[in-house]
Write a protein that holds these residues in place. Structure first.
Motif, PDB file in Angstrom:
ATOM      1  N   ASP A  39       2.525  48.061  35.066  1.00 37.07           N
ATOM      2  CA  ASP A  39       2.496  47.551  33.698  1.00 37.07           C
ATOM      3  C   ASP A  39       2.457  46.028  33.787  1.00 37.07           C
ATOM      4  N   GLU A  40       2.792  45.337  32.710  1.00 35.36           N
ATOM      5  CA  GLU A  40       2.875  43.878  32.794  1.00 35.36           C
ATOM      6  C   GLU A  40       3.871  43.491  33.875  1.00 35.36           C
ATOM      7  N   LYS A  41       4.964  44.204  33.919  1.00 36.01           N
ATOM      8  CA  LYS A  41       5.912  44.126  35.022  1.00 36.01           C
ATOM      9  C   LYS A  41       5.779  45.413  35.827  1.00 36.01           C
ATOM     10  N   ILE A  42       5.918  45.310  37.134  1.00 36.03           N
ATOM     11  CA  ILE A  42       5.739  46.464  38.018  1.00 36.03           C
ATOM     12  C   ILE A  42       7.087  46.903  38.568  1.00 36.03           C
ATOM     13  N   ALA A  43       7.370  48.210  38.469  1.00 36.83           N
ATOM     14  CA  ALA A  43       8.628  48.760  38.972  1.00 36.83           C
ATOM     15  C   ALA A  43       8.363  49.766  40.077  1.00 36.83           C
ATOM     16  N   VAL A  44       8.997  49.551  41.211  1.00 35.17           N
ATOM     17  CA  VAL A  44       9.004  50.525  42.301  1.00 35.17           C
ATOM     18  C   VAL A  44      10.216  51.425  42.076  1.00 35.17           C
ATOM     19  N   GLU A 128      18.254  49.345  28.790  1.00 34.38           N
ATOM     20  CA  GLU A 128      16.804  49.485  28.854  1.00 34.38           C
ATOM     21  C   GLU A 128      16.188  48.354  29.661  1.00 34.38           C
ATOM     22  N   LEU A 129      15.080  48.660  30.305  1.00 38.53           N
ATOM     23  CA  LEU A 129      14.333  47.678  31.084  1.00 38.53           C
ATOM     24  C   LEU A 129      12.889  47.691  30.596  1.00 38.53           C
ATOM     25  N   PRO A 130      12.468  46.694  29.801  1.00 37.76           N
ATOM     26  CA  PRO A 130      11.085  46.655  29.322  1.00 37.76           C
ATOM     27  C   PRO A 130      10.136  46.184  30.427  1.00 37.76           C
ATOM     28  N   LEU A 131       9.051  46.907  30.577  1.00 40.30           N
ATOM     29  CA  LEU A 131       8.035  46.557  31.579  1.00 40.30           C
ATOM     30  C   LEU A 131       6.737  46.087  30.931  1.00 40.30           C
ATOM     31  N   GLY A 132       6.637  46.241  29.655  1.00 39.60           N
ATOM     32  CA  GLY A 132       5.416  45.967  28.904  1.00 39.60           C
ATOM     33  C   GLY A 132       5.260  47.058  27.881  1.00 39.60           C
ATOM     34  N   SER A 133       4.260  47.904  28.061  1.00 40.32           N
ATOM     35  CA  SER A 133       4.141  49.071  27.177  1.00 40.32           C
ATOM     36  C   SER A 133       5.135  50.168  27.557  1.00 40.32           C
ATOM     37  N   HIS A 134       5.629  50.114  28.766  1.00 43.17           N
ATOM     38  CA  HIS A 134       6.631  51.076  29.237  1.00 43.17           C
ATOM     39  C   HIS A 134       8.022  50.462  29.156  1.00 43.17           C
TER      40      HIS A 134
END
Length: 385
Positions: A39-44, A128-134
């Motif tokens: 996403d805008e931010k990437i989560a592993v 919550e952790l916003p990643l962008g759309s997720h």
């Protein structure tokens, strides 16, 4: 593997592993599941066991396609899921580790010399952790099956990242029945913690879940009510399959013949299912699984050194530590001069919650005699009642 448009599978199979946790036979290996949210931010989402670290890292970097991850979500700190945390930090020093407060305290125990304080973001229930759309929403899942466990829910794609929940033995490349290996996994890994699993299921019931992504085993996308229903039964210690499990341990074959005769009698009397296990030879984890699967059990063992023959003692000990409960159990003992195994098995079973000992206790003196057949018939009638 694509889970959704933005969520990728980056885990690895370990088909070289023969013993999971150095005690559970895994003929088809195990999978170490890890996921990536782009996403805008990437989560592993978790790493993998260091046994397969190079393969996991190659999968991660291929999926990143030149981008850098922003977060590493650590749902569970057990080394088969967190073995590559230090490697990830060395490659991406700006990454933030997102995890529970307990896991944050435990991290230095696994990675000596690494400063985690500056790169760890602690989350609690409902954060919550916003990643962008997720957006990831976090829920505590203590003792499922370690105290630091959290699960997360992607609100956009309706994905539950369930940690060890809904996991199973076996590599993803293995074509095998889900329930069989998931049941064996559940009762041997999480069996003691039914109340905690129930608490997590209640939280999950409030979510609109389309996909479950566990840390072992296949991603679950269809018929989720089936998997959740089994977990509900298992964690309530309910009866999954009507029938009787006959577990025996025999030194010279005399106890085995009595147990096998009882199984024949049970079948003749219309028991819907009779499963039999030789505890000296069969997989202990499967025996534990069957003890929980069925509502009724017969244990048969000889006296040995004025105690219980060790394979049976080991089995009953496993049941004790895994929280065996809410079952009806019959007993067959054997002994050539001073049979006491029946009394001792009774004592172990009576320590377990809501276990009813069914009479008569059948005593074999060295070898089954004609008179014992009537006693086995009576035991079969009582257990089936």
């Amino acid at each position: 593997m694509e889970i959704t448009k933005d969520i990728k599978y980056i885990g690895v199979d370990d088909t070289d592993l023969d013993l999971f946790e150095s005690q559970y036979i895994v003929p088809n290996g195990i999978s170490y599941n890890s996921y990536l949210i782009m996403d805008e931010k990437i989560a592993v989402m978790d790493t993998a066991d260091s046994r397969k670290g190079k393969e996991w890292l190659a999968n991660l970097q291929a999926a990143l396609n030149g981008r850098k991850p922003d977060y590493l979500v650590v749902h569970h700190l057990e080394p088969d899921h967190a073995g590559e945390i230090e490697t990830l930090l060395s490659l991406y020093p700006d990454i933030q580790i997102v995890t529970s407060a307990i896991a944050a305290k435990m991290l230095p125990q696994f990675f000596d010399g690494t400063d985690f304080a500056s790169c760890t973001k602690v989350v609690k229930e409902g954060d919550e952790l916003p990643l962008g759309s997720h957006t990831l929403k976090f829920f505590a899942a203590p003792m499922v099956h370690w105290p630091e466990v959290i699960v997360s829910y992607d609100t956009k794609d309706k994905v539950l990242f369930s940690a060890d929940g809904f996991g199973k033995f076996g590599a993803l490349s293995a074509d095998e029945d889900w329930a069989c290996e998931a049941r064996r996994y559940y009762f041997n890994i999480c069996g003691k913690y039914g109340a905690q699993v129930q608490a997590l299921l209640k939280k999950a019931a409030a979510l609109d879940i389309d996909i479950i992504c566990p840390l072992h085993g296949p991603v679950l996308k269809e018929n989720l009510s089936y998997y959740i229903g089994l977990y509900d039964t298992w964690s309530k210690y309910g009866v999954e399959t009507e029938g009787v499990f006959v577990a025996y341990a025999s030194i010279h074959g005399g106890t085995a013949k009595a147990a096998q005769k009882l199984a024949e009698i049970l079948q003749a009397k219309g028991a819907p299912k009779v499963a039999v296990s030789d505890l000296s030879r069969d997989d202990m984890a499967e025996a534990v699984e069957d003890a929980f699967r069925y509502g009724k059990m017969i244990v048969a063992a000889p006296t040995y050194d004025a105690g219980i023959f060790p394979p049976m003692h080991d089995f009953l000990h496993h049941l004790q530590i895994k929280g065996y409960q809410k079952r009806r159990v019959g007993i067959i003992e054997n002994g050539s001069w001073a049979p006491v195994s029946g009394k001792l098995m009774t004592a172990m079973l009576e320590q377990m919650k809501e276990v009813e000992i069914v009479q008569p206790l059948v005593t074999i003196k060295s070898r089954m005699k004609e008179a014992n057949i009537a006693e086995l018939e009576a035991l079969a009638d009582a257990i089936l009642k």
